[in-house]
Design an enzyme around this catalytic site. Structure first.
Site, PDB file in Angstrom:
ATOM      1  CG  ASP A 140      26.119  40.773  41.586  1.00  0.00           C
ATOM      2  OD1 ASP A 140      25.257  41.272  42.318  1.00  0.00           O
ATOM      3  OD2 ASP A 140      27.340  40.920  41.774  1.00  0.00           O
ATOM      4  CG  ASP A 173      28.813  35.330  39.210  1.00  0.00           C
ATOM      5  OD1 ASP A 173      29.630  36.164  39.656  1.00  0.00           O
ATOM      6  OD2 ASP A 173      27.842  35.638  38.500  1.00  0.00           O
TER       7      ASP A 173
END
Length: 225
Positions: A14, A12
């Site tokens: 953020d 991922d």
């Protein structure tokens, strides 16, 4: 025998690789200022970052009707694009972790729910354009996390079976997507969470406190294949 590093890792963005909350705070506060409101504090916004734009706008404008707030999301993304890369940085230990993976021959890439045009703009700002093997954004495909499709397509694009690939994320949707894709998962405890979140309940394969711990091959979960 000691466990080797994984063959491939998908991350991922953020809250996992990138501490993007300062950029997003600047964007939110520009949006608030445009409506005559005082700035929001980083501590107030930070827990909502991994939940996406809708959640951040809701946290910034809780008194506004949800349908009206949703209509403001394109404007918020415009504010964010103007602040992109100005205040953010990789989390401490991320660069060392990526270097350790690369030294082992591991392929790594990014699967995020951030719109692809924003993620694609960030990657070269971080110096990752020649290192990140695949990038899938939230609007790249017909589905986004927690659907497993983005993870499966990313694995296909780098030529690695899902069971040979590990996914790392800081939100429950990341772990749900990994499980559905047949990928072992790492819960990034250094990321963004609401106080009501219970990472242990997500049932990731391992939970890691800091990126630097992943510089050691033994910290990674075993692959399925």
């Amino acid at each position: 025998m000691s466990r080797p590093f994984p063959r491939a890792v998908l991350f991922d963005l953020d809250g996992t690789l990138l501490d993007s909350a300062p950029d997003l705070l600047a964007a939110i506060n520009n949006a608030r200022a445009a409506r005559g409101m005082p700035p929001m504090l980083l501590a107030e916004l930070r827990p909502h970052v991994s939940k996406g734009a809708r959640a951040m706008v809701a946290a910034a404008f809780p008194e506004v009707d949800a349908a009206e707030r949703d209509s403001w999301i394109p404007s918020f993304l415009d504010h964010y694009q103007a602040e992109l890369g100005r205040h953010c940085a990789p989390f401490e230990g991320v660069e060392a972790m990526l270097a350790a993976l690369e030294a082992s021959g591991c392929i790594w890439g990014i699967v995020t729910n951030k719109p692809e045009y924003l993620a694609a703009a960030l990657v070269p700002m971080l110096g990752w354009q020649d290192r990140c093997a695949v990038l899938i954004g939230g609007d790249t495909l017909a589905a986004r996390k927690p659907d497993p499709l983005p993870l499966l397509v990313a694995a296909e694009r780098i030529g690695v079976a899902p069971g040979d690939c590990i996914y790392v994320g800081d939100d429950e949707r990341d772990i749900v997507a990994a499980r559905a894709a047949g990928m072992p998962s790492v819960v990034a405890l250094w990321g963004y969470r609401l106080s009501s979140d219970d990472p242990a309940a997500w049932q990731g394969d391992v939970m890691i406190e800091q990126p630097a711990q992943l510089c050691e091959a033994a910290a990674w979960p075993a692959c399925n294949a």
